[in-house]
Design a protein around this motif. Structure first.
Motif, PDB file in Angstrom:
ATOM      1  N   ARG A  30     -22.432  33.588  -2.643  1.00  0.00           N
ATOM      2  CA  ARG A  30     -21.670  34.840  -2.646  1.00  0.00           C
ATOM      3  C   ARG A  30     -22.162  35.783  -1.560  1.00  0.00           C
ATOM      4  O   ARG A  30     -21.372  36.464  -0.910  1.00  0.00           O
ATOM      5  CB  ARG A  30     -21.768  35.496  -4.023  1.00  0.00           C
ATOM      6  CG  ARG A  30     -21.160  34.654  -5.142  1.00  0.00           C
ATOM      7  CD  ARG A  30     -21.489  35.210  -6.506  1.00  0.00           C
ATOM      8  NE  ARG A  30     -20.984  36.561  -6.665  1.00  0.00           N
ATOM      9  CZ  ARG A  30     -21.394  37.389  -7.633  1.00  0.00           C
ATOM     10  NH1 ARG A  30     -22.336  36.999  -8.479  1.00  0.00           N
ATOM     11  NH2 ARG A  30     -20.887  38.598  -7.737  1.00  0.00           N
ATOM     12  N   VAL A  31     -23.487  35.822  -1.359  1.00  0.00           N
ATOM     13  CA  VAL A  31     -24.049  36.656  -0.305  1.00  0.00           C
ATOM     14  C   VAL A  31     -23.569  36.167   1.058  1.00  0.00           C
ATOM     15  O   VAL A  31     -23.168  36.953   1.928  1.00  0.00           O
ATOM     16  CB  VAL A  31     -25.585  36.662  -0.369  1.00  0.00           C
ATOM     17  CG1 VAL A  31     -26.170  37.443   0.813  1.00  0.00           C
ATOM     18  CG2 VAL A  31     -26.065  37.270  -1.681  1.00  0.00           C
ATOM     19  N   LEU A  32     -23.580  34.854   1.251  1.00  0.00           N
ATOM     20  CA  LEU A  32     -23.130  34.277   2.518  1.00  0.00           C
ATOM     21  C   LEU A  32     -21.679  34.625   2.814  1.00  0.00           C
ATOM     22  O   LEU A  32     -21.325  34.993   3.934  1.00  0.00           O
ATOM     23  CB  LEU A  32     -23.293  32.752   2.474  1.00  0.00           C
ATOM     24  CG  LEU A  32     -24.564  32.174   3.071  1.00  0.00           C
ATOM     25  CD1 LEU A  32     -24.628  30.678   2.799  1.00  0.00           C
ATOM     26  CD2 LEU A  32     -24.646  32.457   4.563  1.00  0.00           C
ATOM     27  N   GLU A  33     -20.840  34.501   1.807  1.00  0.00           N
ATOM     28  CA  GLU A  33     -19.421  34.816   1.991  1.00  0.00           C
ATOM     29  C   GLU A  33     -19.237  36.257   2.464  1.00  0.00           C
ATOM     30  O   GLU A  33     -18.463  36.536   3.391  1.00  0.00           O
ATOM     31  CB  GLU A  33     -18.670  34.603   0.677  1.00  0.00           C
ATOM     32  CG  GLU A  33     -17.184  34.923   0.749  1.00  0.00           C
ATOM     33  CD  GLU A  33     -16.493  34.844  -0.599  1.00  0.00           C
ATOM     34  OE1 GLU A  33     -15.268  35.096  -0.644  1.00  0.00           O
ATOM     35  OE2 GLU A  33     -17.163  34.547  -1.611  1.00  0.00           O
ATOM     36  N   ALA A  34     -19.974  37.168   1.843  1.00  0.00           N
ATOM     37  CA  ALA A  34     -19.841  38.579   2.193  1.00  0.00           C
ATOM     38  C   ALA A  34     -20.434  38.881   3.566  1.00  0.00           C
ATOM     39  O   ALA A  34     -19.863  39.660   4.337  1.00  0.00           O
ATOM     40  CB  ALA A  34     -20.510  39.433   1.114  1.00  0.00           C
ATOM     41  N   VAL A  35     -21.583  38.281   3.899  1.00  0.00           N
ATOM     42  CA  VAL A  35     -22.205  38.523   5.202  1.00  0.00           C
ATOM     43  C   VAL A  35     -21.316  37.991   6.327  1.00  0.00           C
ATOM     44  O   VAL A  35     -21.169  38.625   7.377  1.00  0.00           O
ATOM     45  CB  VAL A  35     -23.602  37.882   5.267  1.00  0.00           C
ATOM     46  CG1 VAL A  35     -24.150  37.896   6.689  1.00  0.00           C
ATOM     47  CG2 VAL A  35     -24.570  38.618   4.330  1.00  0.00           C
ATOM     48  N   ASP A  42     -23.199  37.882  13.672  1.00  0.00           N
ATOM     49  CA  ASP A  42     -24.647  37.851  13.473  1.00  0.00           C
ATOM     50  C   ASP A  42     -25.054  36.424  13.099  1.00  0.00           C
ATOM     51  O   ASP A  42     -25.395  36.122  11.953  1.00  0.00           O
ATOM     52  CB  ASP A  42     -25.065  38.841  12.385  1.00  0.00           C
ATOM     53  CG  ASP A  42     -26.568  39.118  12.392  1.00  0.00           C
ATOM     54  OD1 ASP A  42     -27.316  38.290  12.958  1.00  0.00           O
ATOM     55  OD2 ASP A  42     -26.987  40.157  11.841  1.00  0.00           O
ATOM     56  N   HIS A  43     -25.018  35.558  14.095  1.00  0.00           N
ATOM     57  CA  HIS A  43     -25.236  34.134  13.838  1.00  0.00           C
ATOM     58  C   HIS A  43     -26.648  33.838  13.350  1.00  0.00           C
ATOM     59  O   HIS A  43     -26.847  32.925  12.542  1.00  0.00           O
ATOM     60  CB  HIS A  43     -24.938  33.337  15.111  1.00  0.00           C
ATOM     61  CG  HIS A  43     -23.543  33.544  15.629  1.00  0.00           C
ATOM     62  ND1 HIS A  43     -22.429  33.222  14.895  1.00  0.00           N
ATOM     63  CD2 HIS A  43     -23.097  34.066  16.808  1.00  0.00           C
ATOM     64  CE1 HIS A  43     -21.342  33.515  15.594  1.00  0.00           C
ATOM     65  NE2 HIS A  43     -21.715  34.038  16.754  1.00  0.00           N
ATOM     66  N   ALA A  44     -27.624  34.597  13.824  1.00  0.00           N
ATOM     67  CA  ALA A  44     -29.011  34.353  13.416  1.00  0.00           C
ATOM     68  C   ALA A  44     -29.202  34.640  11.925  1.00  0.00           C
ATOM     69  O   ALA A  44     -29.831  33.851  11.203  1.00  0.00           O
ATOM     70  CB  ALA A  44     -29.960  35.208  14.245  1.00  0.00           C
ATOM     71  N   LEU A  45     -28.669  35.771  11.455  1.00  0.00           N
ATOM     72  CA  LEU A  45     -28.787  36.126  10.042  1.00  0.00           C
ATOM     73  C   LEU A  45     -28.057  35.110   9.174  1.00  0.00           C
ATOM     74  O   LEU A  45     -28.585  34.642   8.155  1.00  0.00           O
ATOM     75  CB  LEU A  45     -28.239  37.530   9.793  1.00  0.00           C
ATOM     76  CG  LEU A  45     -28.246  38.010   8.331  1.00  0.00           C
ATOM     77  CD1 LEU A  45     -29.670  38.042   7.777  1.00  0.00           C
ATOM     78  CD2 LEU A  45     -27.591  39.383   8.215  1.00  0.00           C
ATOM     79  N   ILE A  46     -26.838  34.747   9.577  1.00  0.00           N
ATOM     80  CA  ILE A  46     -26.054  33.788   8.807  1.00  0.00           C
ATOM     81  C   ILE A  46     -26.777  32.455   8.729  1.00  0.00           C
ATOM     82  O   ILE A  46     -26.870  31.841   7.655  1.00  0.00           O
ATOM     83  CB  ILE A  46     -24.647  33.623   9.421  1.00  0.00           C
ATOM     84  CG1 ILE A  46     -23.842  34.914   9.230  1.00  0.00           C
ATOM     85  CG2 ILE A  46     -23.918  32.434   8.786  1.00  0.00           C
ATOM     86  CD1 ILE A  46     -22.520  34.940   9.965  1.00  0.00           C
TER      87      ILE A  46
END
Length: 226
Positions: A30-35, A42-46
């Motif tokens: 769920r966090v990934l979907e929202a980020v 923000d490819h590094a964070l993802i």
């Protein structure tokens, strides 16, 4: 009696870890979907959060295989044994399932709080693994030792993306009271919930696996150590 005590302890320990690892990767979904929706560039964070998710899934599968090798199902534990569940309930005043993840991600102040909760939880998990790797009962189970060894190696990369976001955006570190909540949640599980479950003969075993409704698991991705 000693053998029963040892088996019961490991059975309960494995069941709690199995629950927490499954809760971990399904919540990170769920966090990934929202980020991805908020910061698609923000490819590094993802990528860092994707690795966290993949590791949690891998750890879940290792514990699942540990139970499968013994020919039994884990004990049926629920969110009352989840560190992140209890921490989120205290900090956000609602369960993980009731959180509006998109709204939290869209609000820097709320996302900041979530990052601190996740980072504190992961650091707590790393310290607990160190304790377990030196536990005399755990040390007698070599497969479990290898599992915890892999978790210990993986854990530092799990708090990194959240602490990195806090630092990159000039956000504060956890305050003493947030660390106190984390310590309270851990103590509550260790000193209250775990003994109650240990002594409760009516705790049933699961009839299916937590990931039974998910796409076919990639068994080949599970380290041979399990």
């Amino acid at each position: 009696m000693i053998d029963w005590f040892r088996r019961r302890y490991l059975d309960l320990l494995g069941s709690i870890y199995l629950y927490n690892e499954h809760r971990g990767y399904t919540s990170i979904d769920r966090v990934l979907e929202a980020v991805r929706a908020r910061s698609p560039d923000d490819h590094a964070l993802i990528a860092a959060i994707e690795k966290h998710r993949a590791d949690e899934r891998k750890h879940y599968l290792m514990f699942r295989r540990w139970f499968e090798r013994q020919g039994r199902m884990p004990l049926k534990v629920d969110r009352t044994c989840g560190h992140i569940d209890r921490f989120v309930e205290i900090m956000f005043r609602r369960t993980i399932d009731a959180l509006d993840t998109r709204a939290i991600i869209a609000d820097d102040a709320q996302f900041e709080k979530l990052c601190r909760v996740i980072a504190l939880t992961e650091r707590r998990g790393h310290r607990q693994v160190d304790v377990l790797l030196n536990h005399p009962i755990v040390r007698r189970d070599q497969r479990l030792m290898r599992i915890f060894g892999i978790i210990r190696r993986d854990e530092p990369s799990h708090w990194a993306p959240y602490e990195g976001w806090l630092k990159a955006n000039g956000r504060r570190d956890p305050r003493w009271w947030e660390r106190a909540v984390d310590a309270f949640v851990h103590s509550e599980l260790l000193l209250v919930k775990l003994p109650m479950l240990f002594l409760n003969p009516w705790v049933a075993r699961r009839s299916d696996w937590a990931d039974a409704a998910e796409p076919l698991r990639q068994a080949s991705a599970v380290p041979h150590a399990a």
